[in-house]
Write a protein that holds these residues in place. Structure first.
Motif, short mmCIF file in Angstrom:
data_model
loop_
_atom_site.label_atom_id
_atom_site.label_comp_id
_atom_site.label_asym_id
_atom_site.label_seq_id
_atom_site.Cartn_x
_atom_site.Cartn_y
_atom_site.Cartn_z
N LEU A 41 -3.75 8.08 4.58
CA LEU A 41 -4.90 7.30 5.07
C LEU A 41 -6.21 8.02 4.75
O LEU A 41 -7.18 7.39 4.32
N ALA A 101 0.53 1.08 9.36
CA ALA A 101 0.29 -0.34 9.68
C ALA A 101 -0.82 -0.48 10.72
O ALA A 101 -1.66 -1.37 10.63
N ARG A 102 -0.82 0.43 11.69
CA ARG A 102 -1.87 0.35 12.72
C ARG A 102 -3.26 0.56 12.13
O ARG A 102 -4.25 0.09 12.67
N ALA A 103 -3.31 1.30 11.01
CA ALA A 103 -4.60 1.53 10.35
C ALA A 103 -4.91 0.42 9.35
O ALA A 103 -5.83 0.55 8.54
N GLY A 104 -4.08 -0.65 9.37
CA GLY A 104 -4.37 -1.81 8.53
C GLY A 104 -3.75 -1.77 7.15
O GLY A 104 -4.04 -2.61 6.31
N ARG A 105 -2.87 -0.78 6.88
CA ARG A 105 -2.25 -0.70 5.55
C ARG A 105 -0.98 -1.55 5.51
O ARG A 105 -0.29 -1.72 6.52
N ASP A 106 -0.69 -2.04 4.32
CA ASP A 106 0.51 -2.86 4.10
C ASP A 106 1.67 -1.88 3.83
O ASP A 106 1.83 -1.38 2.73
N GLY A 164 3.13 -3.68 12.96
CA GLY A 164 2.69 -4.43 11.77
C GLY A 164 3.40 -4.06 10.49
O GLY A 164 3.10 -4.61 9.42
N ASP A 223 0.85 -1.21 0.00
CA ASP A 223 0.00 0.00 0.00
C ASP A 223 0.88 1.25 0.00
O ASP A 223 0.58 2.24 -0.66
#
Ligand SMILES: Cc1cc2nc3c(=O)[nH]c(=O)nc-3n(C[C@H](O)[C@H](O)[C@H](O)COP(=O)(O)OP(=O)(O)OC[C@H]3O[C@@H](n4cnc5c(N)ncnc54)[C@H](O)[C@@H]3O)c2cc1C
Length: 403
Positions: free
Chosen positions: A313, A24-29, A117, A6
């Motif tokens: 984001l 990463a904490r927001a779910g992005r790669d 992450g 991402d």
């Protein structure tokens, strides 16, 4: 095989890790690449301001995991002539300043990004990058091709990504330049307090000694381009600097140098540099974000890294113009104003009398001493009075970081 992400983050210093952890904490790669292998050193004074500390806390960095971490309660400033003044931070309200070796701090920051992450590849240098209408395509040594809708340039002062994206500043070498050396066996005033000396020939630069938790100190000095001492003359100044009577009185005569001294430029023109280029957002030293007066840049690296991540984001993958505009707006309305104010203070420090007057006024009463220390160490944004959008309850009165 191509690695699709991402966001590709180039550089795993504080700026890159702050961006990657937020994403990463927001779910992005988020894929981070750094040419160095960690733990790696970074030429630095190792000082952490009240601006940097809460952001490190937000990242999840635990001071207890950093052996050289040292809380600082008192800052002693020596004007060009006359007695030094001690500026004390409020006691029992948290930590307002600290010092920690960058080799340890940055390794902890990388660990925090991984724990959030992010995928961090050290020992993997960016070799080339280009962008088209949909993607950034990068070639990374040891990893091959990486593609992503965004790339964050957190690759420091010489930012190779800036060159790839066509927005390097030819001939630019930073606003100032600084030497750093670790010493062991210094006298007790240096082991306890953080010292700043305004030496007449270094103005508006200064010499420093920052205490570390492992008994060593980080000493150094910085000069500004266009000042009395040129970058070429710095080695000659260095040979005798630590034996000058004012410094020797604090450091003592029995210290030993640990490792060689090292020097590095300091970029400080965040208000006058392209912050973005298409799908690329530049952060930290790659955005010349350091404070023009003090040369501090760790807090600014964390702040810009997080701001870039938030902009990406909010915009989503298909709207690079929205992301870059939001990031530029945030930096121009905040950090750029802070650094412009700091740059205007530099004019006072250029002259011996100005530096003396400044230290005298700052040290006039217990109230000025306490609040000057908090302003100097960025307990609230430098230009907070001129930027009402950053006013919030407790901005001037809240407790220190690392409660
Ligand atoms: C002598 C000196 C003293 C200082 N003292 C202080 C201080 O006391 N307090 C303070 O707050 N600030 C201080 N600073 C400023 C501070 O060191 C920087 O502002 C800060 O390190 C910026 O962080 P960053 O993450 O932007 O960049 P960096 O920490 O420089 O990280 C950039 C990363 O990019 C990587 N990289 C470079 N090229 C590539 C490539 N091709 N591919 C992949 N990765 C690449 C590098 O290996 C590096 O890890 C000082 C600076 C100097 C020079």
């Amino acid at each position: 095989m191509t690695r699709r992400a991402d966001v590709l983050v180039v550089g795993a210093g504080p700026a890159g890790c702050a961006a990657a952890a937020t994403l990463a904490r927001a779910g992005r790669d988020a894929v981070v690449v750094d040419k160095a292998r960690f733990p790696r050193d970074k030429v630095c004074g190792d000082g952490l301001t009240a601006g940097a500390l809460p952001l490190l806390e937000e990242l999840g960095v635990d001071p207890a995991s950093i052996p050289s971490w040292q809380r600082v309660d008192d800052v002693v400033v020596a004007p060009p002539r006359g007695r030094p003044t001690t500026f004390s931070f409020p006691r029992d309200r948290g930590t307002y300043a600290a010092a920690a070796r960058r080799v340890e701090l940055d390794a902890a920051v990388v660990d925090a990004a991984r724990a959030a992450g992010a995928e961090v590849h050290d020992g993997c240098a960016l070799e080339s990058a280009r962008q088209d209408d949909a993607l950034v395509r990068a070639t990374v040594r040891g990893l091959g091709e990486v593609t992503a809708p965004y790339v964050v340039g957190a690759d420091g002062m010489w930012s190779p990504l800036r060159k790839c994206m066509g927005v390097a500043l030819p001939g630019y070498r930073g606003e100032s330049h600084a030497f750093r050396q670790y010493l062991r066996g210094v006298a007790s005033p240096a082991r306890r307090d953080l010292w700043v000396w305004f030496e007449p020939d270094l103005l508006p630069g200064y010499a420093w000694s920052f205490p570390l938790g492992d008994g060593a100190v980080n000493v150094g000095f910085g000069i500004h381009r266009g000042g009395r001492v040129t970058v070429r003359e710095m080695a000659e100044v260095w040979r005798s600097l630590l034996r000058r009577p004012r410094l020797a009185a604090v450091l003592g005569d029995d210290w030993e140098a640990e490792g060689p001294h090292r020097a590095w430029p300091i970029p400080a023109r965040v208000d006058r540099i392209p912050l973005t280029a298409g799908r690329a957002l530049f952060v930290g030293d790659a955005a010349a974000a350091t404070d023009p007066m003090t040369g501090e840049g760790i807090g600014q690296a964390l702040e810009t890294g997080m701001a870039a991540a938030r902009a990406v984001l909010a915009a989503g993958p298909g709207a690079p113009d929205t992301a870059t505009a939001a990031y530029e707006r945030e930096v121009r309305r905040g950090l750029a104003r802070d650094n412009q104010l700091a740059a205007s203070m530099l004019r006072l420090l250029r002259h011996r009398r100005g530096a003396e007057l400044g230290v005298r006024l700052a040290g006039a009463t217990p109230w000025t001493r306490r609040n000057f220390a908090r302003w100097m160490f960025e307990d609230y944004p430098r230009a907070v009075l001129a930027t009402p959008h950053r006013w919030h309850r407790g901005v001037l009165t809240g407790p220190g970081s690392y409660r």
